[in-house]
Design an enzyme around this catalytic site. Structure first.
Site, short mmCIF file in Angstrom:
data_model
loop_
_atom_site.label_atom_id
_atom_site.label_comp_id
_atom_site.label_asym_id
_atom_site.label_seq_id
_atom_site.Cartn_x
_atom_site.Cartn_y
_atom_site.Cartn_z
N GLU A 15 0.86 -1.20 0.00
CA GLU A 15 0.00 0.00 0.00
C GLU A 15 0.88 1.23 0.00
O GLU A 15 1.78 1.35 0.83
CB GLU A 15 -0.91 -0.04 1.23
CG GLU A 15 -1.57 1.26 1.62
CD GLU A 15 -2.47 1.87 0.53
OE1 GLU A 15 -3.20 1.11 -0.12
OE2 GLU A 15 -2.39 3.11 0.34
N CYS A 42 -16.21 6.60 2.71
CA CYS A 42 -17.51 7.24 2.54
C CYS A 42 -17.89 8.09 3.75
O CYS A 42 -18.79 8.92 3.68
CB CYS A 42 -18.59 6.20 2.30
SG CYS A 42 -18.20 5.06 0.99
N VAL A 53 3.83 0.51 -5.75
CA VAL A 53 4.16 -0.39 -6.86
C VAL A 53 4.19 0.42 -8.16
O VAL A 53 3.29 1.22 -8.42
CB VAL A 53 3.14 -1.54 -6.97
CG1 VAL A 53 3.39 -2.38 -8.23
CG2 VAL A 53 3.21 -2.43 -5.74
N ALA A 91 -18.50 1.16 -2.59
CA ALA A 91 -17.82 0.40 -1.53
C ALA A 91 -18.26 -1.06 -1.43
O ALA A 91 -17.43 -1.97 -1.28
CB ALA A 91 -18.03 1.09 -0.19
N LYS A 136 -45.79 11.06 -7.03
CA LYS A 136 -45.46 11.60 -5.71
C LYS A 136 -46.41 11.00 -4.69
O LYS A 136 -47.62 11.05 -4.87
CB LYS A 136 -45.52 13.13 -5.71
CG LYS A 136 -44.35 13.71 -6.52
CD LYS A 136 -44.00 15.13 -6.15
CE LYS A 136 -42.78 15.58 -6.98
NZ LYS A 136 -42.42 16.98 -6.76
#
Lengths: 446, 446
Positions: free
Chosen positions: B32, B42, B80, B299, B359
């Protein structure tokens, strides 16, 4: 074509309105024994909670609208006492004592259900009341206004009992709940049931399951309720031990009864008589998960069945697939919901239930205001099918259950359901929705 | 077996944890580039809204837990720079400037996505920031604390932009939103979009769609943002015009790219190289409704894909059916949700979309506290299939959308969906849930 409807609540008025809309030439007559049609019966506890509101606020559409705007021959105060399937006519008496007889081409029985009032000593005393129709609601509100009610005893611990205990606590009454069976919510997972019990008692309600009521007496203006090992007193007693379908008329006319003595109907809502339909709380229904008949007196089913009957008497061919047993109620700050089968019902229906019970959070990691949400999920070992879900929590329960209900309609496996792309944002749940966490665990177990 | 993972957020750490759990003998290494792994990205807008909270509250699991408790060789500060699919090795540089080379048997690329920062004059000025990773969040909070920020300009009107406008209003900032395209929420039904716009402007946010930003200058410590016909000034500018997949590494290694330049993967999350997988925001996915590839950086999908990769590199054979495009966000007091296709997307996918927009009310007739809920529903004229739903309201939207999402997974017709036994109680909706009202109307129209 003359379409006669017995009963002017959810199923009856839905059918009447839709038949007239679909085919204005149809002669539609509704015979209703009370003066009330088309009201939100489920709203009564919330109305009772607020002394400033009129019970009539719950009326959705007034009789004059049906008569004048929709051209429906709506006759209130008309009690039907007999159906003659051979002559194709119904007979009855008006509230003024006049007899009437009405012929029909197509008949809908939409007589609903009644609160069960035990035939025990004292259940006819003033202050001992049930709650099913609007007049029951008015009676309760009037009684409370007239008698400075301080204490109430609720017999029963079902949805209405629990909604009413919240309503009466909102009116500052002391509330005690008793029931015969020893388990608080016998249909519910134990851990979830414990969450509900804690919420109810935390709000000052005393709960005594396993206390059969033997008799009620009136002593010095108060009501004394004698239970097995308990003597309670109050000014008011609410009998909320359940409802039963009003199927007497149908039975007397020789129609076939089904589950729980409800009127047996097929998927087109037709009874055992070609030209007689039944819809709403008086009729049974198919359970989509079991494929068998069931009886669940709930409002959505009644409205939907009323519409389907209207379609079918006006040339349509509507078949209702059935229900999956979805229900939700609020009690104090908790939302309590279920859909499908619990493990006992699953066994009864020939499944091999496997279950998980998980506790998750209602909001994401580190999001303020999160609380616990409990989810029980049941699946079938043999087929992998999702069979049922129960849920309890302070938020996000009432609509989350619908995702599971739709999965039941679709006959989804637990594994397929676990792959659902459900909505996620931190204020509304964790990334892995509690439903998905339960499905992931259950899928592994199956 | 050596399983190397590039990227330590949702997909990467989900894969690492699960691989180790399923097969403890697997050597799992995570590379990482930042110091942060496993955090709730989030949650950043909600964290920024509250100056008393630390950004690190959003860390779900600390690196030491992965290393010490789970036995994962987690290397933070490892960037990386190249993948060699022939040698089966990755090469890179540490934050300390040291080169490293690591061989792999199986590789997962989980490099996520980055905020798009336009290459225009002034976008590199201090105070002009994006929000994608935790360090971005820390930078914004630090900047606000250090600069007594009074005014902010948000470029973009997507989910993050809208969540951030709420967060910054909570911090008492003046907020102005600009974007190039002329329509506020172009993917959304007009009536629903108008409800969102009204909520945002009612909360004091100025909205200027159709204002392309040309340049940002620093004048007397303030930022001057020059748009087409508008000159705005602020202390802070948030560039929230979107994100793009971090697929450069994969592209350089010769892997096939797919939708929106995301890494192309099959249902088992395998790339065009046999031993290389990709998961999360850097990879594409199948859309269950269209059967085609799509790219949606969210996510749940990332977590689920990480798990599937772990299954597949440890001997499993997990295939993900795909997503249906469900998303929800909160903006001030509104919940905004969508699932499936909008009419334009439906046409693009070869359907013949028919839509309704209704509605409804969020609570039953006469129930206090009800508000408006808007529902757009889209179905296919030819097949009758449900294609998509959009919804806006103050309550009951975030989880209601899931019922429609499950119906999309099941491939239900609108008519079948309209027969769903959804939950009803007066505090949570009308008898006919707004979803059912929309489905009833759409079913008739189809």
């Amino acid at each position: 074509m003359k379409f006669v409807i017995i009963g002017g609540d959810a199923a009856g008025m839905s059918a009447a309105s839709r038949a007239k809309r679909r085919q204005p030439g149809t002669e539609v007559m509704v015979l209703e024994q009370t003066d009330d049609v088309s009201y939100s019966a489920c709203g009564m506890p919330y109305n009772i909670a607020d002394p400033t509101r009129e019970m009539d606020d719950l009326i959705v559409r007034h009789p004059r609208v049906f008569r004048e705007k929709q051209g429906i021959d709506l006759r209130t105060g008309h009690r039907v006492e007999a159906i003659d399937p051979v002559q194709k006519a119904v007979r009855g008496t008006t509230c003024g004592g006049k007899s009437f007889q009405v012929p029909y081409d197509k008949l809908l029985i939409a007589t609903g259900a009644s609160a069960i009032i035990p035939g025990l000593p004292g259940f006819d005393l003033p202050g001992v009341m049930g709650l099913k129709n609007l007049e029951d609601g008015r009676r309760i509100k009037r009684f409370m206004a007239d008698h400075k009610t301080r204490k109430d005893i609720i017999i029963g611990m079902g949805y209405i009992a629990l909604e009413m205990c919240e309503a009466l606590r909102a009116r500052q009454l002391d509330v005690t709940m008793v029931k015969t069976r020893p388990v608080f919510l016998p249909w519910m997972n134990e851990d979830l049931s414990a969450m509900v019990k804690e919420e109810v008692t935390a709000n000052g309600v005393a709960i005594y399951p396993g206390q059969e009521v033997r008799a009620i007496e009136q002593v010095d203006g108060d009501l004394k309720v004698g239970c097995q090992d308990l003597k309670l007193d109050a000014q008011m007693v609410l009998a909320a031990i359940g409802v039963r379908p009003n199927s007497g008329l149908a039975q007397d006319a020789g129609l076939q009864l089904g589950k729980k003595m409800a009127i047996a109907v097929d998927k087109s809502l037709r009874t055992s008589e070609q030209d007689i339909y039944a819809a709403g709380d008086c009729a049974d229904a198919y359970h989509v998960v079991t494929g068998r008949k069931t009886w669940v007196p709930l409002a959505l089913r009644a409205n939907r069945a009323g519409w389907a009957v209207a379609d079918n008497v006006t040339g349509g061919a509507k078949m209702l697939p059935g229900i999956v047993g979805t229900a939700v109620f609020k009690v104090f700050n908790l939302q309590v919901a279920r859909t499908g089968l619990n493990p006992a019902e699953a066994i009864d229906a020939g499944f091999e239930p496997i279950e998980v019970m998980i506790k998750g959070r209602t909001r994401a990691h580190a999001h303020p205001g999160a609380s616990t949400i409990g989810v029980q999920m049941v699946g079938d070992r043999k087929s992998g099918r999702l069979l049922g879900v129960q849920m309890v929590g302070k938020e996000g329960v009432a609509h989350r259950i619908d995702a599971a209900a739709v999965a039941l309609h679709a006959g989804m496996t637990v594994d397929a359901f676990s792959q659902s792309d459900l909505a996620y944002a931190p204020p509304f749940g964790p990334v892995w929705d509690p439903l998905l966490t339960a499905a992931n665990q259950l899928s592994k177990k199956i």
